[in-house]
Design an enzyme around this catalytic site. Sequence first.
Site, mmCIF file in Angstrom:
data_model
loop_
_atom_site.group_PDB
_atom_site.id
_atom_site.type_symbol
_atom_site.label_atom_id
_atom_site.label_comp_id
_atom_site.label_asym_id
_atom_site.label_seq_id
_atom_site.Cartn_x
_atom_site.Cartn_y
_atom_site.Cartn_z
ATOM 1 N N HIS A 148 2.734 -5.250 7.762
ATOM 2 C CA HIS A 148 3.957 -6.062 7.665
ATOM 3 C C HIS A 148 4.206 -6.807 8.980
ATOM 4 O O HIS A 148 4.543 -7.988 8.987
ATOM 5 C CB HIS A 148 5.169 -5.163 7.377
ATOM 6 C CG HIS A 148 5.302 -4.733 5.941
ATOM 7 N ND1 HIS A 148 5.423 -5.624 4.920
ATOM 8 C CD2 HIS A 148 5.362 -3.491 5.365
ATOM 9 C CE1 HIS A 148 5.551 -4.968 3.759
ATOM 10 N NE2 HIS A 148 5.515 -3.666 4.003
ATOM 11 N N HIS B 204 0.273 0.690 7.502
ATOM 12 C CA HIS B 204 1.010 -0.101 6.505
ATOM 13 C C HIS B 204 2.056 -0.994 7.196
ATOM 14 O O HIS B 204 2.095 -2.208 6.967
ATOM 15 C CB HIS B 204 1.684 0.864 5.516
ATOM 16 C CG HIS B 204 2.497 0.198 4.445
ATOM 17 N ND1 HIS B 204 2.016 -0.020 3.180
ATOM 18 C CD2 HIS B 204 3.763 -0.288 4.458
ATOM 19 C CE1 HIS B 204 2.949 -0.623 2.449
ATOM 20 N NE2 HIS B 204 4.030 -0.793 3.202
ATOM 21 N N GLU B 205 2.874 -0.386 8.028
ATOM 22 C CA GLU B 205 3.923 -1.157 8.708
ATOM 23 C C GLU B 205 3.322 -2.159 9.693
ATOM 24 O O GLU B 205 3.861 -3.248 9.891
ATOM 25 C CB GLU B 205 4.915 -0.230 9.414
ATOM 26 C CG GLU B 205 5.641 0.765 8.499
ATOM 27 C CD GLU B 205 6.316 0.135 7.281
ATOM 28 O OE1 GLU B 205 6.677 -1.051 7.346
ATOM 29 O OE2 GLU B 205 6.455 0.833 6.249
ATOM 30 N N GLU C 155 4.217 -7.473 1.086
ATOM 31 C CA GLU C 155 3.564 -6.211 0.746
ATOM 32 C C GLU C 155 2.047 -6.389 0.678
ATOM 33 O O GLU C 155 1.293 -5.450 0.956
ATOM 34 C CB GLU C 155 4.120 -5.692 -0.587
ATOM 35 C CG GLU C 155 3.760 -4.263 -0.910
ATOM 36 C CD GLU C 155 4.504 -3.216 -0.070
ATOM 37 O OE1 GLU C 155 5.411 -3.578 0.710
ATOM 38 O OE2 GLU C 155 4.152 -2.027 -0.191
#
EC number: 3.4.17.19
Lengths: 512, 512
Positions: free
Chosen positions: A278, A274-275, A304
């Site tokens: 980003h 997820h990060e 997001e």
Amino acid sequence: MATEATGADAESAPEAYTQLLQTYKRVSNVRNAAGLLSWDQQVMMPEGGNPARSQQLSTLSSLSHELLTDDEVGEALDELEDADLTDEQAGVVREIRRKYDRAVSVPSELVEEISTASSEALPAWEKAKAENDFSIFAPHLQKHVELKREYAEHIDPDKDPYEVLFEDFEPCLPLEQAESILDELRDTLVPMITQIREEGDDIATDAFTRAGEYPEEDQEELCRDVLSTLGYPWERGRLDTSSHPFSSGTMFDARVTTRFDETDPLGSLFSTVHEFGHATYNLGLPDEHYATPLGESRDLSVHESQSRLWENHVGRSKAFWNVLLPKFKEHFPKAEDVTLEEAYEAANQVYEDNLIRVESDELTYHLHIIVRFEIERALISGDIDVEDVPEVWNDKYEEYLGIRPETDSEGCLQDIHWSHGNFGYFPTYSLGSVMAAQLYAAAEDDVDDLESHIEDGDFEPLHEWLTENVHQHGARYETNELVVEATGEDFAADDFLDYVTEKYGDLYGIDA
Amino acid sequence: MATEATGADAESAPEAYTQLLQTYKRVSNVRNAAGLLSWDQQVMMPEGGNPARSQQLSTLSSLSHELLTDDEVGEALDELEDADLTDEQAGVVREIRRKYDRAVSVPSELVEEISTASSEALPAWEKAKAENDFSIFAPHLQKHVELKREYAEHIDPDKDPYEVLFEDFEPCLPLEQAESILDELRDTLVPMITQIREEGDDIATDAFTRAGEYPEEDQEELCRDVLSTLGYPWERGRLDTSSHPFSSGTMFDARVTTRFDETDPLGSLFSTVHEFGHATYNLGLPDEHYATPLGESRDLSVHESQSRLWENHVGRSKAFWNVLLPKFKEHFPKAEDVTLEEAYEAANQVYEDNLIRVESDELTYHLHIIVRFEIERALISGDIDVEDVPEVWNDKYEEYLGIRPETDSEGCLQDIHWSHGNFGYFPTYSLGSVMAAQLYAAAEDDVDDLESHIEDGDFEPLHEWLTENVHQHGARYETNELVVEATGEDFAADDFLDYVTEKYGDLYGIDA
């Protein structure tokens, strides 16, 4: 498309534009410095450092505010209203104008008061959560609601105050559009989840729990391995541990963090992916536009969308597990007997009775968000009072998810956001997921056989598509324009709903 | 003595004082933020981060300059000239006045030009050193000499320009006094070192080299153990690795770094203890005066006195090795046969033929410094030209140390300082050692049986003495006042010369 460099075309830009950009770069540099101080505070700083760090951050924050609201910025913006600008220059001016207008409209005493209210609310929220006593937090929440109404009034007294607050996080996506997307999600997901529970096949959920614990060091090695596999450029990033995973930085230095739970190796893995998502956005912004709006990401939903795209559309796909599972077994030989199908099912299971947003799955997640969105809208508009929040929260959980929290600690006190006075933030999480599905569908259309690239561990075509269609534009386009530019369609929930209907229909053997 | 809090007595302070202090706190916070960015750059930052980091640092540097040189600062200072101030307030005003006067007297174009010259000189110096070709660096050194003369002229056209440059690092210690101390050192140490070489006993030097290599992980564990033993408060600090050891931070967060060489376990150990000494100074500054001159250390010599005191007077003492050697053997069982005497001798050996300052010993170190001091004075005054530097350097090494560099890489190109245009910095290293000896002698007088406390691993009495007599004062006193306050005597070389004469006389069996 051709990208004009902010620097290269400076010669042809009006003097006021050049000066405006110079000032804005200083603002950005101060903010980026503050970002590093904040990263350090969460990742490296010894605990005793707080008193000095909070003063440093407060000074940087007031300095960037003073630089941005300087009279000369206002004058330059006025002068540029009728100037002959390129499209890129016009985008830069639009972005700075928006930030300037907002910054000058709120009295600094109110900003100070909100900041103080947050500092006081945070420990009260921590105590309330620890002691399961909403009444400890209630007066602070009340204070935030009042201050934020006042804040919104200063910015635009004629607008729905929640809309103004939402714009703090999502300045160029109409709230009406956001709300209609969230309504569609609720109306589709509530029956879908009910159907899964009532009619869905049993799927394997124990692939990563049946073999006992997974030591932290090994999880970390696996996360590093996965980041390398996905193409994380270590010369422009690093992975560390923090109590809440986050990403921060610029195109030159985009760091990620994760956290480890020895009973749950998927937790660190998915938060890392997820990060990473980003970070790819920050990394894909054009170097030459560093510290200008053309080198900044669009707002929270778009950011997001990048994290959710990598976490869900890549990270939870069977194609990716084809690459990941052998790696997982290398690092954890005890998982040797886990099959691809079992891994895929475990990574995509829909939880029956999870009350906690950050531990939820790809489907129920959005109902956690929608509960918060509906409550905070009603709070700001005055339709409900602070004292009603626990009851309304529990009722909505029962209505949408069929579960009722037994305590407020695992109910309305679970998240930190309201203690910061952040109203309007939560919806961007779901909007990001919806946008991720739309972008991924477009990438699948554009890239020949994207799935088999992923199955082969080749993520370059996806990186290229995202960089070309999303990252390289910085904040040049507003949100809807950017989505149209990338996908040819307005931003909408269709692709997301198709995606979950097909995926979870297949997974649970239902015809949703 | 009683310390009045900068905050607590603010009510009784003139309005101009309160405002001045507010502005100064912002300057300090920006500088401390820059300090953290610089720490991160050297310790954590991925290599790709440089383009953004250098812009962030440049913005913070210009902002702190603008805040400090604001007209309102000058007006407040003028207004306070005749104000009724407490001694502490007067000290604060004196410190801010000095920084203000210096900052406003140099045109920002010249500051910019010096900064650009440094950026260009650094890679040229690296190349010159790597290729052993002084001519690559010479034009940059010439440029620095010219710019720094111009810089000094702006600050005080009637003063010896080298004196002005020295004041950048040592604003309140007369150069004449510094020079006379350095002359005394040279006149005593040159014959002492010759005598050691010619008449000294053979001492054991192989205690830490005869057992082979010392793995980095184990060295790091030992350094952490030693820091804990010395009383390093981990809740306000951390140890990391960097290519050049350094310390940085504030009383709330005083970090240290070291570096490891697997063939030389004493290297990481002594650099850790050295940086620990610097950190104790920052940690001993009063919390309540954070970001004001009363919460800032006095200048470089005093800072270096703290690092040298811990490195040499504690770290290289037999009393300390009584505590350290058992720890060393715990981490490195292969050193089991090393005796206390052998360890002490190895840690204090005077090298025969070392050309490199940072690898030198407690005695020859100062001759390395004096060579640099004499050359940079002559360069700035015009007594020698840049092209003469290599020859003069080599001649002085031959004269003072009896060795002659065969290459400029291990001669006048060995240090980075001149590539930054830092003239006047080197002498503070030796002055710090001299001050360390004077302070340590006073502590020995004041603390009952200090040596046996150290022998028992009890460092608290020394910490207390240093905090009370040096650290707690911040920059309240000027350098000589501070030394008198702490030791009852003017700052002078006597204690240092007594210390080395006795120690090295004993060690080498000579009557120096």
